[in-house]
Write a protein that holds these residues in place. Sequence first.
Motif, PDB file in Angstrom:
ATOM      1  N   PRO A  82       0.835  -1.209   0.000  1.00 15.58           N
ATOM      2  CA  PRO A  82       0.000   0.000   0.000  1.00 15.58           C
ATOM      3  C   PRO A  82       0.868   1.257   0.000  1.00 15.58           C
ATOM      4  O   PRO A  82       1.856   1.337   0.738  1.00 15.58           O
ATOM      5  CB  PRO A  82      -0.785  -0.122   1.315  1.00 15.58           C
ATOM      6  N   ALA A  83       0.504   2.231  -0.801  1.00 15.49           N
ATOM      7  CA  ALA A  83       1.305   3.453  -0.922  1.00 15.49           C
ATOM      8  C   ALA A  83       1.421   4.206   0.397  1.00 15.49           C
ATOM      9  O   ALA A  83       2.438   4.864   0.650  1.00 15.49           O
ATOM     10  CB  ALA A  83       0.700   4.360  -1.996  1.00 15.49           C
ATOM     11  N   HIS A  84       0.409   4.095   1.273  1.00 19.27           N
ATOM     12  CA  HIS A  84       0.447   4.872   2.518  1.00 19.27           C
ATOM     13  C   HIS A  84       1.523   4.378   3.489  1.00 19.27           C
ATOM     14  O   HIS A  84       1.827   5.053   4.479  1.00 19.27           O
ATOM     15  CB  HIS A  84      -0.920   4.851   3.217  1.00 19.27           C
ATOM     16  N   LEU A  85       2.122   3.223   3.195  1.00 26.71           N
ATOM     17  CA  LEU A  85       3.213   2.729   4.036  1.00 26.71           C
ATOM     18  C   LEU A  85       4.563   3.324   3.628  1.00 26.71           C
ATOM     19  O   LEU A  85       5.575   3.085   4.277  1.00 26.71           O
ATOM     20  CB  LEU A  85       3.291   1.200   3.977  1.00 26.71           C
ATOM     21  N   ILE A  86       4.583   4.088   2.544  1.00 29.21           N
ATOM     22  CA  ILE A  86       5.809   4.717   2.057  1.00 29.21           C
ATOM     23  C   ILE A  86       5.759   6.221   2.301  1.00 29.21           C
ATOM     24  O   ILE A  86       4.845   6.907   1.845  1.00 29.21           O
ATOM     25  CB  ILE A  86       6.014   4.470   0.547  1.00 29.21           C
ATOM     26  N   THR A  87       6.752   6.728   3.043  1.00 31.57           N
ATOM     27  CA  THR A  87       6.892   8.168   3.233  1.00 31.57           C
ATOM     28  C   THR A  87       8.107   8.640   2.444  1.00 31.57           C
ATOM     29  O   THR A  87       9.219   8.144   2.649  1.00 31.57           O
ATOM     30  CB  THR A  87       7.083   8.532   4.723  1.00 31.57           C
ATOM     31  N   LEU A  88       7.888   9.560   1.542  1.00 36.37           N
ATOM     32  CA  LEU A  88       8.964  10.084   0.699  1.00 36.37           C
ATOM     33  C   LEU A  88       9.543  11.333   1.352  1.00 36.37           C
ATOM     34  O   LEU A  88       8.824  12.307   1.593  1.00 36.37           O
ATOM     35  CB  LEU A  88       8.419  10.417  -0.697  1.00 36.37           C
ATOM     36  N   GLU A  89      10.830  11.303   1.650  1.00 36.09           N
ATOM     37  CA  GLU A  89      11.487  12.426   2.314  1.00 36.09           C
ATOM     38  C   GLU A  89      12.169  13.334   1.294  1.00 36.09           C
ATOM     39  O   GLU A  89      12.983  12.881   0.494  1.00 36.09           O
ATOM     40  CB  GLU A  89      12.524  11.924   3.323  1.00 36.09           C
ATOM     41  N   ILE A  90      11.812  14.609   1.352  1.00 34.57           N
ATOM     42  CA  ILE A  90      12.421  15.595   0.469  1.00 34.57           C
ATOM     43  C   ILE A  90      13.118  16.659   1.315  1.00 34.57           C
ATOM     44  O   ILE A  90      12.825  16.805   2.502  1.00 34.57           O
ATOM     45  CB  ILE A  90      11.376  16.270  -0.436  1.00 34.57           C
ATOM     46  N   LEU A  91      14.039  17.381   0.710  1.00 34.69           N
ATOM     47  CA  LEU A  91      14.758  18.424   1.423  1.00 34.69           C
ATOM     48  C   LEU A  91      14.071  19.772   1.263  1.00 34.69           C
ATOM     49  O   LEU A  91      13.463  20.073   0.232  1.00 34.69           O
ATOM     50  CB  LEU A  91      16.201  18.518   0.924  1.00 34.69           C
ATOM     51  N   GLU A  92      14.193  20.585   2.294  1.00 35.54           N
ATOM     52  CA  GLU A  92      13.556  21.896   2.326  1.00 35.54           C
ATOM     53  C   GLU A  92      13.970  22.784   1.154  1.00 35.54           C
ATOM     54  O   GLU A  92      13.171  23.548   0.619  1.00 35.54           O
ATOM     55  CB  GLU A  92      13.927  22.571   3.648  1.00 35.54           C
TER      56      GLU A  92
END
Length: 221
Positions: A82-92
């Motif tokens: 499920p996509a909701h189990l993946i958190t994509l981290e981006i930089l400010e």
Amino acid sequence: MRWIKEDGNMIFPGDFIPLFEQNGFCTELDMYMMEQVCRQIRFWMDEYGAEISVSVNQSKLLFYQDGYVEKLCEIIERYHVPAHLITLEILEGMALEDAKRLNDKLSELKEKGFKISMDDFGSGYSSFNTLSSLDIDELKLDRGFLMEMHGSRKERRQIVLEQIAQLARKMEIITVAEGVETKEDEAIILQAGCDYGQGYYYSKPICAKEFTETYISSDQA
């Protein structure tokens, strides 16, 4: 991510990621890590019936690459994660360059079910206007906040940390304080109202096998 050489010596990300960012290989590395994460989540689901969410760093080069969202969806569909189990981290810093373009991409990803986290908030030029304009689920506060708490003007820095946490909560954004290394650090983030802490006070970085044995299989024994 660790680079283990044939002689057994280990090279840490800070030593090889900058090189990969220069030569563009970071895009392949990011997708490789995404697949490893999905494979691991699938294993936890099949073996233990546990749905464990995992955060994955995403480089700017990959984020704006043609077909990026489609590639992510292809991977999670391949492993039935499920996509909701993946958190994509981006930089400010990505928001400071082109907030509208970034928001368009975030909307596309969130529409697919992915969660979005802004990493290292406060490490550079932080803007509350930027924070309010982005559709993110999580805000990771740079470890510099806690490091500076032990210096002068501690009370002023505590106020800033509390205000950020309160503002995020009002916008329904989860806050994660990085760099929690002592019980005193934990007391500071609890007083500030942060939702989560991350750091050596809780655990050193560990591999998936050790995590599974310590936190998943032991709970079901």
